[in-house]
Design an enzyme around this catalytic site. Sequence first.
Site, PDB file in Angstrom:
ATOM      1  N   ARG A   1       0.823  -1.227   0.000  1.00  0.00           N
ATOM      2  CA  ARG A   1       0.000   0.000   0.000  1.00  0.00           C
ATOM      3  C   ARG A   1       0.853   1.271   0.000  1.00  0.00           C
ATOM      4  NH1 ARG A   1      -3.737  -0.012  -2.375  1.00  0.00           N
ATOM      5  NH2 ARG A   1      -2.946   1.918  -3.236  1.00  0.00           N
TER       6      ARG A   1
ATOM      7  N   LYS B   1       3.785  24.993  -2.890  1.00  0.00           N
ATOM      8  CA  LYS B   1       2.495  24.408  -2.510  1.00  0.00           C
ATOM      9  C   LYS B   1       2.537  22.886  -2.533  1.00  0.00           C
ATOM     10  CE  LYS B   1      -0.191  28.361  -4.072  1.00  0.00           C
ATOM     11  NZ  LYS B   1      -1.151  28.883  -5.065  1.00  0.00           N
TER      12      LYS B   1
ATOM     13  N   LYS C   1       6.991  39.835  -1.491  1.00  0.00           N
ATOM     14  CA  LYS C   1       5.622  39.857  -1.988  1.00  0.00           C
ATOM     15  C   LYS C   1       4.896  41.092  -1.486  1.00  0.00           C
ATOM     16  CE  LYS C   1       3.969  35.721  -2.799  1.00  0.00           C
ATOM     17  NZ  LYS C   1       3.437  34.338  -2.686  1.00  0.00           N
TER      18      LYS C   1
ATOM     19  N   ASP D   1       2.421  39.172 -11.344  1.00  0.00           N
ATOM     20  CA  ASP D   1       1.342  38.468 -10.670  1.00  0.00           C
ATOM     21  C   ASP D   1       0.004  38.689 -11.369  1.00  0.00           C
ATOM     22  OD1 ASP D   1       0.145  36.939  -8.685  1.00  0.00           O
ATOM     23  OD2 ASP D   1      -0.389  38.728  -7.542  1.00  0.00           O
TER      24      ASP D   1
END
Lengths: 266, 266, 266, 266, 266, 266
Positions: free
Chosen positions: F84, F119, F151, F202
């Site tokens: 597994r 992330k 940022k 961005d």
Amino acid sequence: MEEDLGWGDVTTDSTISIDAKIKGFFISKEQGVVCGMEVCKRVFELLDSSIVFEILIKDGQKVQKGNVLAQISGNARSILKGERVALNLLQRMSGIATAANNYSEAVQDTGARVVDTRKTMPGLRILDKYAVQTGGCYNHRFNLSDLVLIKDNHIKAAGGITPAINAAKSKLTHALKIEVEVETLEQLDEAIEAGADIIMLDNMSLDLMKEAVQRVKGRALLEASGNVALEGERSVKHIAQTGVDIISVGALTHSVFAMDISLRFL
Amino acid sequence: MEEDLGWGDVTTDSTISIDAKIKGFFISKEQGVVCGMEVCKRVFELLDSSIVFEILIKDGQKVQKGNVLAQISGNARSILKGERVALNLLQRMSGIATAANNYSEAVQDTGARVVDTRKTMPGLRILDKYAVQTGGCYNHRFNLSDLVLIKDNHIKAAGGITPAINAAKSKLTHALKIEVEVETLEQLDEAIEAGADIIMLDNMSLDLMKEAVQRVKGRALLEASGNVALEGERSVKHIAQTGVDIISVGALTHSVFAMDISLRFL
Amino acid sequence: MEEDLGWGDVTTDSTISIDAKIKGFFISKEQGVVCGMEVCKRVFELLDSSIVFEILIKDGQKVQKGNVLAQISGNARSILKGERVALNLLQRMSGIATAANNYSEAVQDTGARVVDTRKTMPGLRILDKYAVQTGGCYNHRFNLSDLVLIKDNHIKAAGGITPAINAAKSKLTHALKIEVEVETLEQLDEAIEAGADIIMLDNMSLDLMKEAVQRVKGRALLEASGNVALEGERSVKHIAQTGVDIISVGALTHSVFAMDISLRFL
Amino acid sequence: MEEDLGWGDVTTDSTISIDAKIKGFFISKEQGVVCGMEVCKRVFELLDSSIVFEILIKDGQKVQKGNVLAQISGNARSILKGERVALNLLQRMSGIATAANNYSEAVQDTGARVVDTRKTMPGLRILDKYAVQTGGCYNHRFNLSDLVLIKDNHIKAAGGITPAINAAKSKLTHALKIEVEVETLEQLDEAIEAGADIIMLDNMSLDLMKEAVQRVKGRALLEASGNVALEGERSVKHIAQTGVDIISVGALTHSVFAMDISLRFL
Amino acid sequence: MEEDLGWGDVTTDSTISIDAKIKGFFISKEQGVVCGMEVCKRVFELLDSSIVFEILIKDGQKVQKGNVLAQISGNARSILKGERVALNLLQRMSGIATAANNYSEAVQDTGARVVDTRKTMPGLRILDKYAVQTGGCYNHRFNLSDLVLIKDNHIKAAGGITPAINAAKSKLTHALKIEVEVETLEQLDEAIEAGADIIMLDNMSLDLMKEAVQRVKGRALLEASGNVALEGERSVKHIAQTGVDIISVGALTHSVFAMDISLRFL
Amino acid sequence: MEEDLGWGDVTTDSTISIDAKIKGFFISKEQGVVCGMEVCKRVFELLDSSIVFEILIKDGQKVQKGNVLAQISGNARSILKGERVALNLLQRMSGIATAANNYSEAVQDTGARVVDTRKTMPGLRILDKYAVQTGGCYNHRFNLSDLVLIKDNHIKAAGGITPAINAAKSKLTHALKIEVEVETLEQLDEAIEAGADIIMLDNMSLDLMKEAVQRVKGRALLEASGNVALEGERSVKHIAQTGVDIISVGALTHSVFAMDISLRFL
């Protein structure tokens, strides 16, 4: 901490009553730059949260022989148990900060920065690097993953400076800088051409360094390295006056004089 | 190790091919007593079990500038990754062993032993103590649980030397020795009377030490401590000649000069 | 703790509401000496810092069947989760303290001390040794590094008692005592001559022990060991009356009767 | 292991030469069921992989006084360092297996199984449970997450047996069994009705247990618990003869007699 | 946490002053079921206990795009350092809870339960399973030790369903349930006969499942597994309508869409 | 691993004999890029070093449905226990590599690189990042200490882009690059002026990105970020065609489709 306590401090536990109180002072026995006060405070807090540790001299301040750095009071057993570990850290960190301060002052009228190296004791790097900053110097990279530093051995293995830099550029994240170690002006030219961000001049003479500064004209940062001393012909000040940007000094963290600091009880 | 590698050695991984081989030599750049060869070998074994590390000079041997201490061969990436950690340990341990050797030789015609203290760097005590032995000195206690060492602060808190020794004897295992720190001959007498096994003469003059040796007549071990140097008025040799049994030297492990050793590749 | 909780206490989490409160009492179900109350309190504090645990009977006190040892109140889920671990520790430690108390009382009119051995359960030594003290006995050494204990096998390997003691003295720190295990009076004489600090009389008859006490005349501590019982011919009391200083009893920690203590809720 | 070695085995390291060899035998000093041979072998392997440990009697076999259980040979220092830890584990595990064997044989002509409880020493549960199996008994649940075991306190808090079982069924995975502790036949009926998989009869008389067996008619497993002994009125055999399926015995792991086993060297 | 911070957050530490304060809001950028608020709060508490984190939407509540889930205020450096780890956990857990909610609603008029599997990411199982519950589904077993789950490979190795079940029954604790995976109705019959508690119907057609429900008549729980989707022919709803008790869906935790949630500062 | 095994795999241990052998194949059930074969092999080696795991398809190769990726043989219990965990890792890593491959191919005729973000799931970052590389994309920074990434929030707190960059330059090591996130062309100009090494655009429109490329003229690297998809108006290909150097895609690691891979036994 555990290393020092073993199965417990048999002397303290047998001779001091469990609720005795004590008050003491950390005193400098020589002049220097203090570093490690917060770490020292933390050591006692971890041992016994009821200990009161008052910092009187902050990290980075210069002291003379006989200054009182901090005052501690609380349970006698706890304080005596933490004494040795706290003093060891405080003495080493202040020793590093004091040395860093000497180097920093030596270059203060030039544009150069003195930086440390990875030559730290295993397990203590973060404290050593902090002490370097406290003394007014700068940190070089922290570990092998935050800068590409191509040295002699990498160049040999990759087949030259240009192929080594190209390999790094094509495989690695764009977010890292690339530094190359060179020993001659020809290597310097090749490194600039291939796009190095930083160039380390390894053990070059003062004259060659001056020549290197002329050639590079700001296209990369220049770092001097090897046999840097506080005094003498090849002093950090003379090196700084060649116009290099960075001077790295391994001795800052690998040959440390502990500063003499003691804990005196009332 | 982890501390040094971070997310990996980006330079080596990008510029050296995954199956490149390398061969190198550890070379002393100054004279001294070598220490840490087995630890150094272990560092590389943990990193890559296929590395061949051949020790040519064993721990404890004296070397001159230019001696080859060990030969290493194997995967280039693995060797370059372990280089810094291995050299840091080897340089520090050899530095300690060299200093210990100097102290040991200074007392060799006397009956005294030079011992270290607990003033070691956190996390490195077992290696530091081993280096002290390698250089020909002895270890004092390892931690706070293997000897009762009654110091000034314990005496104050317990109400005198006799009550402090009695407290330790009545509460603790019979298997531990009791050492007391004294500053005067009166304290010395009281400690002997109360049954101390070892007596530390703290910062006493050479004359007082001689007097102490006369008084004690072998009923306890005498340990000299404080301001011990290799040379000068208060040299370790002069102290040894007073007839004390033990001389403790904190500087052995807390002000360490790294011995200059480098790794050269073919 | 983790060992017992696994992925969580499914019963408690499904049948008890998350904010239910509970109050309970720790009650002795038989007489004995209580030990482990602070450890028990700590177990619950670690689980949930809002639990209130009030100790009513301190470690070392004797209790009868039915005494209330402590009172606990707080979040029902937290208390039920910690119950089993807390009781296991409390029952074992009180069992050891009760046995230690029986041995201690048996020798109280003699000069002898009863001590434990290293025969403790892995991971629990510090708690076991504390329970021994609580019951009125003493601890022998804690581990293999705080006493030189030369046994039969070491003597064989070193070529005799004298060479074994000499080896230990020449290589080891002066801060440790040296104990030798002997089986005959001839070995006893040799050990005394070679300078042993403590001599263990292994499985000797009462008569031989008396003879040993006569011969040694205080030059070393004598420790009786092997087949010591509370009652009978070879009882701890009879052994103490031979004049030995120390009697070591392995059964104190390696054959433990858990004392019956329960946690009752209102 | 670390707990026992501390900073090293000073006796062995100073009296035994670094390359001395030794050979010895593990011998039973009383009869019983052997358990822990593999664990014991593993202890020595971890210490020194060149030690040869030959198991002569496998876990689960019965031995008489004087049987040779295993033979060990190799580096003398390594073997002497591991001796105490290995013997402590072997003696405890064999003690548990021997007790388990007595219980198992007592019920062998009935359909009942004897099982252990969670009353094990912290850190040693997996070894204790293995010893129980080795002696012929069975394990109850391992921890608080692999069975719903609704006890008196949960019933009180949930407002009755039925609401407690319903709460567990509605919130928990279908993959877990639900056991309920009951003290009366009325509670038994309610538990059956609510769908319990296992019912623990807490401290019931033999007559009530027989009655319970009649009523349940196989709709759930019945477990007897509380005050179970090897001999006497309320012996495990008498309880088994009432027809219950499971008998849990806390004493298997919480009041352990170490079996006497020694290590003899040639 | 450490993984993310490395040697520290160099941006925050160099651009934000050490005592700057900040206030921000966690905002959902799409609709879904919120999960992980308490975990998120804990992350910040561990980093800096003076951070105030106010949960406005509890785990399990449905939100629309633009809802404010929580409000955070405190030291700017600490909050910026924890931001990424907190958001990663919150986004993943809410993604799982949202999917679980969709499955749960799809079967709400049937008697079936949707359960997860062991297909979770290493290290995150306890959080993943909690998110499944929060979304309204149930957990299957947690690990390999809390249920006997006999699959195809076990059956082959044991020589059939009956011998496999018998082996498990004779060797294991009575406290565990036994589940068997079957592919045909013949296997189903055999499993029922041998006493399985739960039977997994592996990849069976809807018609076969209906037939299975008829045959079993409540003697065991039936679990459908394999190729379960939210929509389409073989939707979870259609499967539930066959009358099976349990439907296991691996996708709940192994193909996760992170829910879009952001942290906005004032 | 521990997380999955708990107290052991009760099914396997009870139904499979301790020396049974088994042989199986890892088979892809859909097309994709394989990743994690070495990790998978390592999982089994750690569990049981006698397992033979032969990799047939190396990391990075494309496979179709039905390809055999690896062959495994050895002790049946060990293989079934590791199944597994191995499959979970293999499925996740191959899922990431497959997605990375799709992005990488989409930009292959442009000069742009696709990179991942931070992330990732806690504890799995190093594996996730490796899978991204395997699929042909690049890694952005690893953690908060290897790049200065200024940022919106840092800019606000520092009082503007210029002061933020100046603060970073004056306090930090010269060895790190500085990246700034901008939303307008005015901010872009300021960042260039202040000496940023990388500029993150961005959520800018395609037209603004083209304009940014014109203005910067290679003086810094440009990174596009936000709402990047494989297909549609704002596809990774369209973004690449604007001339930016880097395109970061968070979805690569935070919304992962596990690739369907199974382990079939003979």
